[in-house]
Write an enzyme that holds these catalytic residues in place. Structure first.
Site, PDB file in Angstrom:
ATOM      1  N   ASP A 167      12.992   0.223 -68.722  1.00 46.64           N
ATOM      2  CA  ASP A 167      14.343  -0.234 -68.145  1.00 46.64           C
ATOM      3  C   ASP A 167      15.498   0.163 -68.766  1.00 46.64           C
ATOM      4  O   ASP A 167      16.515   0.367 -67.888  1.00 46.64           O
ATOM      5  CB  ASP A 167      14.404  -1.757 -68.792  1.00 46.64           C
ATOM      6  CG  ASP A 167      13.393  -2.854 -68.306  1.00 46.64           C
ATOM      7  OD1 ASP A 167      12.516  -2.115 -67.301  1.00 46.64           O
ATOM      8  OD2 ASP A 167      13.058  -3.867 -68.367  1.00 46.64           O
ATOM      9  N   GLU A 401       6.121  -7.015 -78.683  1.00 42.32           N
ATOM     10  CA  GLU A 401       6.422  -6.115 -77.369  1.00 42.32           C
ATOM     11  C   GLU A 401       6.600  -4.787 -77.667  1.00 42.32           C
ATOM     12  O   GLU A 401       6.000  -3.855 -77.210  1.00 42.32           O
ATOM     13  CB  GLU A 401       7.706  -6.781 -76.887  1.00 42.32           C
ATOM     14  CG  GLU A 401       7.906  -6.347 -75.436  1.00 42.32           C
ATOM     15  CD  GLU A 401       9.179  -6.949 -75.002  1.00 42.32           C
ATOM     16  OE1 GLU A 401       9.840  -7.705 -75.698  1.00 42.32           O
ATOM     17  OE2 GLU A 401       9.582  -6.813 -73.754  1.00 42.32           O
TER      18      GLU A 401
END
Ligand code: DGY
Length: 435
Positions: A167, A401
């Site tokens: 991202d 994550e």
């Protein structure tokens, strides 16, 4: 069974929501496209029916033109921004009944289905399932080559940074400087849920939202997007995922007798392989880089995406050697092996940030892809190293994550970065420990 596998299973079970799996409680409360693939692979080791359901639920969000959106809003939640009202996907004539986003993500489902087939004990039963979903995935590939390849060269573009999966890689900084954005009101929830310094900035989010607003003004029409979007990128990770999925769909299609689909997939893939090497390999960087289709230029920066063509068996053995040199005593390993593999962005770059989302930290799905890719080329030592580094981080911190690449910094750290109990970190750990 190892206790790590037990804990990983528990993460998947806790994140299972009646037919699909959320990536992470709070931070990502819906179903995401590429997450669902890696998650289905984890489920395949535990409960094949749930793995199949994960794929079916994803396909419930598929659009009429074959497009698969990156988020399917099966449920309601107030812990995530931007939600379905921001995307307003119903502006597209192709959108389904169920609310979805209006952008996509790396198409991993084809190769995930082949992995699942390899794991399935009852092959006949799996082939029945495969027959049910094969056409939908084929149509997704057809969508990409029909609508996302304006120069008909076999390379598809992405039109939003969230489509990349990576991202906020520093590579996008060079795109953001090409256009201006209004000051949008952002109702961000992510920065309230976890350490904001691990997330993209508000300035970056202005660009992310602006692109969605542009697509809405064009009713998500692909021709208008291709003509006008200021973000139009040929991404080595995205195209590697599509090509690896093509190859799996060819092999699976043969099992199902899908002759015309297999023929077409071969044509797309052969063209793609030639253009990929010609257009995305950077001789100076000795690696694959992003191509900015809007401004007709290379974005010559190495990231973990640069190594994923190994997974799709794109490089020659000589090019593969050049890639692997970055892991030996090179940029990614550090000259004295001071980094765990594999940082998401070149650790020797001035733009590297070891804690911030895709600007440096290690991600388990990229490590899994690179590990598998290295094995395909028989780089056993490097493959084992990336596997050991991955399992070291997971065992030390749990299913975060993303993770700190620098070994010295890891000595005093007590946590990973980003969200916790993250589904694909758990799912791919199960796969790494089972194979
Ligand atoms: C997010 O919200 O950070 C997601 O990655 C976008 O899909």
């Amino acid at each position: 069974m190892s206790s790590t596998i037990q804990k990983a299973k528990q993460v998947l079970k806790n994140n299972w929501k009646e037919g699909f799996t959320i990536p992470c409680e709070g931070l990502y409360p819906f179903q995401w496209f590429w997450d669902s693939g890696f998650i289905a692979l984890g489920w395949a080791h535990i409960d094949m029916k749930k793995a199949q359901q994960e794929i079916r639920s994803l396909l419930n969000g598929q659009w009429k033109n074959g497009f698969i959106p990156h988020i399917i809003f099966h449920n309601e939640s107030d812990t995530y921004f931007p939600g379905p009202e921001v995307y307003a996907a119903s502006l597209s004539k192709n959108s389904p009944e169920i609310p979805t986003s209006g952008i996509t993500q790396p198409p991993v489902t084809g190769f995930i289905l082949e992995e699942m087939y390899g794991i399935a004990e009852d092959k006949e039963d799996f082939l029945t399932f495969l027959d049910e979903v094969y056409e939908a995935i084929y149509k997704n590939h057809e969508y990409f080559y029909t609508h996302r390849d304006p120069e008909k060269e076999g390379l598809v573009y992405i039109c939003h940074n969230w489509e990349a999966g990576t991202d906020n890689t520093p590579v996008w900084d060079f795109i953001w400087e090409t256009f201006k954005v209004p000051d949008y009101q952002l109702d961000r929830r992510d920065t309230k849920l976890i350490d904001a310094s691990h997330r993209p900035t508000n300035k970056e989010y202005q660009y992310y939202i602006h692109l969605v607003e542009l697509f809405k003004t064009w009713n998500y029409d692909d021709t208008l997007i291709a003509e006008n979007s200021p973000f139009l990128i040929q991404d080595p990770l995205f195209n590697s995922m599509l090509m690896a999925s093509n190859q799996s769909m060819i092999r699976l299609g043969k099992l199902l007798g899908k002759n015309s689909e297999v023929k077409q997939l071969k044509e797309w893939n052969e063209k793609a392989k030639v253009s990929f090497q010609k257009k995305l390999y950077d001789e100076v960087q000795q690696g694959y880089v992003y191509y900015d289709l809007r401004n007709q230029r290379h974005l010559p920066y190495l990231s973990s995406s640069s190594f994923t063509p190994l997974f799709a068996e794109i490089p020659s053995q000589i090019t593969a050697e050049a890639l692997v040199s970055h892991f030996r005593n090179g940029k990614f390993s550090g000259v004295n092996h001071e980094n765990f593999l594999c940082a998401s962005f070149d650790p020797s770059s001035e733009f590297f940030n070891s804690q911030k989302y895709w600007r440096g930290p290690i991600w388990i799905n990229l490590n899994w892809l690179i590990y598998k890719g290295l094995k395909k080329y028989n780089f056993e030592a490097e493959a084992q190293r990336i596997k050991e580094d991955t399992l070291y981080l997971i065992n030390k911190y749990g299913f975060y994550e993303y993770f700190e690449p620098n070994k010295e910094k890891n000595k005093s750290l007590e946590k990973g970065y980003g969200g916790t109990n993250f589904s694909w970190s758990a799912a791919l750990t199960i796969d790494l420990l089972t194979n």
